[in-house]
Write an enzyme that holds these catalytic residues in place. Structure first.
Site, PDB file in Angstrom:
ATOM      1  N   LYS A   9      -7.338 -33.156  36.575  1.00  8.40           N
ATOM      2  CA  LYS A   9      -7.462 -33.397  38.010  1.00  8.40           C
ATOM      3  C   LYS A   9      -6.073 -33.496  38.653  1.00  8.40           C
ATOM      4  O   LYS A   9      -5.066 -33.593  37.945  1.00  8.40           O
ATOM      5  CB  LYS A   9      -8.262 -34.693  38.225  1.00  8.40           C
ATOM      6  CG  LYS A   9      -9.687 -34.638  37.646  1.00  8.40           C
ATOM      7  CD  LYS A   9     -10.406 -35.972  37.851  1.00  8.40           C
ATOM      8  CE  LYS A   9     -11.734 -36.017  37.116  1.00  8.40           C
ATOM      9  NZ  LYS A   9     -12.421 -37.325  37.296  1.00  8.40           N
ATOM     10  N   TYR A  49     -19.322 -31.530  41.816  1.00  7.67           N
ATOM     11  CA  TYR A  49     -19.837 -32.894  41.618  1.00  7.67           C
ATOM     12  C   TYR A  49     -21.199 -33.107  42.298  1.00  7.67           C
ATOM     13  O   TYR A  49     -21.530 -34.239  42.645  1.00  7.67           O
ATOM     14  CB  TYR A  49     -18.823 -33.911  42.148  1.00  7.67           C
ATOM     15  CG  TYR A  49     -17.703 -34.237  41.166  1.00  7.67           C
ATOM     16  CD1 TYR A  49     -17.993 -34.625  39.850  1.00  7.67           C
ATOM     17  CD2 TYR A  49     -16.363 -34.193  41.557  1.00  7.67           C
ATOM     18  CE1 TYR A  49     -16.973 -34.940  38.954  1.00  7.67           C
ATOM     19  CE2 TYR A  49     -15.335 -34.514  40.654  1.00  7.67           C
ATOM     20  CZ  TYR A  49     -15.661 -34.882  39.357  1.00  7.67           C
ATOM     21  OH  TYR A  49     -14.660 -35.206  38.465  1.00  7.67           O
ATOM     22  N   PHE A  57     -18.986 -43.185  46.310  1.00  7.44           N
ATOM     23  CA  PHE A  57     -17.624 -42.671  46.152  1.00  7.44           C
ATOM     24  C   PHE A  57     -17.550 -41.144  46.227  1.00  7.44           C
ATOM     25  O   PHE A  57     -16.476 -40.563  46.063  1.00  7.44           O
ATOM     26  CB  PHE A  57     -17.020 -43.161  44.828  1.00  7.44           C
ATOM     27  CG  PHE A  57     -17.851 -42.838  43.611  1.00  7.44           C
ATOM     28  CD1 PHE A  57     -17.770 -41.596  43.003  1.00  7.44           C
ATOM     29  CD2 PHE A  57     -18.739 -43.777  43.096  1.00  7.44           C
ATOM     30  CE1 PHE A  57     -18.545 -41.293  41.889  1.00  7.44           C
ATOM     31  CE2 PHE A  57     -19.515 -43.485  41.976  1.00  7.44           C
ATOM     32  CZ  PHE A  57     -19.418 -42.230  41.372  1.00  7.44           C
ATOM     33  N   ARG A  85     -15.601 -35.129  25.159  1.00 10.87           N
ATOM     34  CA  ARG A  85     -15.825 -36.372  25.900  1.00 10.87           C
ATOM     35  C   ARG A  85     -15.249 -37.575  25.151  1.00 10.87           C
ATOM     36  O   ARG A  85     -14.773 -38.529  25.743  1.00 10.87           O
ATOM     37  CB  ARG A  85     -17.326 -36.589  26.128  1.00 10.87           C
ATOM     38  CG  ARG A  85     -18.008 -35.495  26.920  1.00 10.87           C
ATOM     39  CD  ARG A  85     -18.030 -35.744  28.387  1.00 10.87           C
ATOM     40  NE  ARG A  85     -18.783 -36.923  28.763  1.00 10.87           N
ATOM     41  CZ  ARG A  85     -18.909 -37.342  30.015  1.00 10.87           C
ATOM     42  NH1 ARG A  85     -18.320 -36.688  31.009  1.00 10.87           N
ATOM     43  NH2 ARG A  85     -19.602 -38.421  30.293  1.00 10.87           N
ATOM     44  N   THR A  91     -15.464 -43.230  31.297  1.00 11.52           N
ATOM     45  CA  THR A  91     -15.160 -42.893  32.698  1.00 11.52           C
ATOM     46  C   THR A  91     -14.142 -43.850  33.319  1.00 11.52           C
ATOM     47  O   THR A  91     -13.211 -43.417  33.988  1.00 11.52           O
ATOM     48  CB  THR A  91     -16.475 -42.937  33.521  1.00 11.52           C
ATOM     49  OG1 THR A  91     -17.443 -42.115  32.870  1.00 11.52           O
ATOM     50  CG2 THR A  91     -16.252 -42.464  34.933  1.00 11.52           C
ATOM     51  N   ASN A 112      -8.739 -40.963  37.080  1.00 10.17           N
ATOM     52  CA  ASN A 112      -8.882 -40.927  35.618  1.00 10.17           C
ATOM     53  C   ASN A 112      -8.493 -39.588  34.989  1.00 10.17           C
ATOM     54  O   ASN A 112      -8.902 -39.268  33.882  1.00 10.17           O
ATOM     55  CB  ASN A 112     -10.275 -41.405  35.195  1.00 10.17           C
ATOM     56  CG  ASN A 112     -11.376 -40.515  35.716  1.00 10.17           C
ATOM     57  OD1 ASN A 112     -11.113 -39.487  36.345  1.00 10.17           O
ATOM     58  ND2 ASN A 112     -12.615 -40.886  35.443  1.00 10.17           N
ATOM     59  N   HIS A 115     -11.512 -34.251  33.662  1.00 11.36           N
ATOM     60  CA  HIS A 115     -12.969 -34.074  33.684  1.00 11.36           C
ATOM     61  C   HIS A 115     -13.403 -33.308  32.445  1.00 11.36           C
ATOM     62  O   HIS A 115     -12.712 -32.393  32.012  1.00 11.36           O
ATOM     63  CB  HIS A 115     -13.388 -33.266  34.918  1.00 11.36           C
ATOM     64  CG  HIS A 115     -14.776 -32.710  34.795  1.00 11.36           C
ATOM     65  ND1 HIS A 115     -15.897 -33.439  35.080  1.00 11.36           N
ATOM     66  CD2 HIS A 115     -15.213 -31.508  34.345  1.00 11.36           C
ATOM     67  CE1 HIS A 115     -16.972 -32.703  34.828  1.00 11.36           C
ATOM     68  NE2 HIS A 115     -16.580 -31.519  34.380  1.00 11.36           N
ATOM     69  N   GLU A 126     -20.809 -25.386  34.824  1.00  9.73           N
ATOM     70  CA  GLU A 126     -19.442 -25.606  35.295  1.00  9.73           C
ATOM     71  C   GLU A 126     -18.531 -24.425  34.924  1.00  9.73           C
ATOM     72  O   GLU A 126     -17.681 -24.026  35.718  1.00  9.73           O
ATOM     73  CB  GLU A 126     -18.907 -26.924  34.734  1.00  9.73           C
ATOM     74  CG  GLU A 126     -19.604 -28.117  35.384  1.00  9.73           C
ATOM     75  CD  GLU A 126     -19.307 -29.469  34.734  1.00  9.73           C
ATOM     76  OE1 GLU A 126     -19.830 -30.476  35.234  1.00  9.73           O
ATOM     77  OE2 GLU A 126     -18.566 -29.520  33.735  1.00  9.73           O
TER      78      GLU A 126
HETATM   79  P1  GTP Z   1     -16.035 -36.522  34.925  1.00 11.62           P
HETATM   80  O1  GTP Z   1     -15.636 -35.977  33.588  1.00 11.62           O
HETATM   81  O2  GTP Z   1     -14.935 -36.456  35.953  1.00 11.62           O
HETATM   82  O3  GTP Z   1     -17.339 -35.920  35.426  1.00 11.62           O
HETATM   83  O4  GTP Z   1     -16.240 -38.081  34.663  1.00 11.62           O
HETATM   84  P2  GTP Z   1     -17.430 -38.769  33.894  1.00 11.62           P
HETATM   85  O5  GTP Z   1     -18.434 -37.752  33.460  1.00 11.62           O
HETATM   86  O6  GTP Z   1     -16.810 -39.651  32.868  1.00 11.62           O
HETATM   87  O7  GTP Z   1     -18.060 -39.681  35.037  1.00 11.62           O
HETATM   88  P3  GTP Z   1     -19.107 -39.261  36.200  1.00 11.62           P
HETATM   89  O8  GTP Z   1     -19.504 -37.837  36.065  1.00 11.62           O
HETATM   90  O9  GTP Z   1     -20.141 -40.305  36.227  1.00 11.62           O
HETATM   91  O10 GTP Z   1     -18.196 -39.449  37.483  1.00 11.62           O
HETATM   92  C1  GTP Z   1     -17.377 -38.390  37.944  1.00 11.62           C
HETATM   93  C2  GTP Z   1     -16.088 -38.971  38.460  1.00 11.62           C
HETATM   94  O11 GTP Z   1     -16.366 -39.795  39.576  1.00 11.62           O
HETATM   95  C3  GTP Z   1     -15.371 -39.899  37.481  1.00 11.62           C
HETATM   96  O12 GTP Z   1     -14.538 -39.201  36.588  1.00 11.62           O
HETATM   97  C4  GTP Z   1     -14.565 -40.761  38.415  1.00 11.62           C
HETATM   98  O13 GTP Z   1     -13.347 -40.112  38.778  1.00 11.62           O
HETATM   99  C5  GTP Z   1     -15.456 -40.855  39.625  1.00 11.62           C
HETATM  100  N1  GTP Z   1     -16.188 -42.113  39.593  1.00 11.62           N
HETATM  101  C6  GTP Z   1     -17.216 -42.458  38.788  1.00 11.62           C
HETATM  102  N2  GTP Z   1     -17.641 -43.704  39.044  1.00 11.62           N
HETATM  103  C7  GTP Z   1     -16.828 -44.168  40.034  1.00 11.62           C
HETATM  104  C8  GTP Z   1     -16.754 -45.378  40.754  1.00 11.62           C
HETATM  105  O14 GTP Z   1     -17.506 -46.313  40.511  1.00 11.62           O
HETATM  106  N3  GTP Z   1     -15.777 -45.463  41.713  1.00 11.62           N
HETATM  107  C9  GTP Z   1     -14.942 -44.445  42.000  1.00 11.62           C
HETATM  108  N4  GTP Z   1     -14.002 -44.585  42.950  1.00 11.62           N
HETATM  109  N5  GTP Z   1     -14.979 -43.281  41.344  1.00 11.62           N
HETATM  110  C10 GTP Z   1     -15.909 -43.148  40.376  1.00 11.62           C
HETATM  111 MG    MG Z   2     -19.251 -36.327  34.714  1.00 10.70          MG
END
Ligand code: GTP
Ligand code: MG
Length: 151
Positions: A9, A49, A57, A85, A91, A112, A115, A126
Site C-alpha cells: 500500500k 475493497y 472506515f 496471509r 490485520t 498496515n 494487502h 483481485e
Molecule cells: P487487507 O489484506 O488489506 O484486505 O487486510 P485484511 O484482509 O487483513 O483486513 P480486512 O480485509 O478486514 O480490511 C482491509 C483493510 O481495511 C485493512 O488492511 C485495514 O487497512 C483496514 N481496516 C480494517 N479494519 C479497520 C479498522 O477497524 N479501522 C481502520 N481505520 N481500518 C481498518
Molecule cells: Mg482483506
C-alpha cells in the site's frame, strides 16, 4: 499452481519497504509472476475493497489506497494464499506476531502497509481486477526444483 494478489500500500511504498517485503516472499520460495507500480483511482480502490463498503472506515481506506503509488503483485506457490496471509500477519499490527510483515514493520490498522487476498475466490477476482491476463508471466524458476523437490 496457486496464485495470490499481494499489494504494498502507499504507506509501505513511501516508507521504502518494497525490497524488504518482496524479499520475504522471495526467500520463502514463492515465485513472482506479475508486478507493477500504480496509483489507483478512488473508484478503483472502492472496487478492490467492495466487501467492506458498509464499514465506517471504508471511505478513509479507499482515499488512502488511492493516495499514492501501490505496488501490485501476483505471487505463485503451493499454499501461497494462506501462507501469504501468515507472512503478512494479523490485520491490526498491534495484534500481529513479531516476525510477520505487519508485526515487524507497522503500528496501526489504518497504515498496515500490505494487502493479501483472503481466499481462492478473492485471489482470482483481485488478480483479474488489477492485472490483464498478458501481464502474468509464466516461467520456470531455477529454484523450483530445490524448493519443491521431485514430487
Ligand atoms: P487487507 O489484506 O488489506 O484486505 O487486510 P485484511 O484482509 O487483513 O483486513 P480486512 O480485509 O478486514 O480490511 C482491509 C483493510 O481495511 C485493512 O488492511 C485495514 O487497512 C483496514 N481496516 C480494517 N479494519 C479497520 C479498522 O477497524 N479501522 C481502520 N481505520 N481500518 C481498518
Ligand atoms: Mg482483506
Amino acid at each position: 499452481m496457486e496464485r495470490t494478489f499481494i499489494a504494498i500500500k502507499p504507506d509501505g511504498v513511501q516508507r521504502g519497504l518494497i525490497a524488504e517485503i518482496i524479499s520475504r516472499f522471495e526467500r520463502k520460495g514463492f515465485k513472482l509472476v506479475a508486478i507493477k507500480l500504480v496509483v489507483p483511482s478512488k473508484e478503483f480502490a472502492q472496487k478492490h475493497y467492495h466487501d467492506l463498503k458498509e464499514r465506517p472506515f471504508f471511505n478513509g481506506l479507499c482515499e488512502f489506497l488511492s493516495s499514492g503509488p501501490v505496488l501490485a503483485m501476483v505471487w505463485e506457490g503451493e499454499g501461497v494464499i494462506k501462507y501469504g496471509r501468515k507472512l503478512i500477519g494479523a490485520t491490526d499490527p498491534q495484534k500481529s506476531e513479531p516476525g510477520t510483515i505487519r508485526g515487524d514493520l507497522a503500528v496501526v490498522v489504518g497504515r498496515n502497509i500490505i494487502h493479501g487476498s483472503d481466499g481462492p475466490e478473492t485471489a482470482k477476482d483481485e488478480i483479474n481486477l488489477w492485472f490483464k491476463p498478458q501481464e502474468l508471466v509464466t516461467y520456470t524458476s531455477n529454484a523450483e526444483k530445490w524448493v519443491y523437490g521431485d514430487n
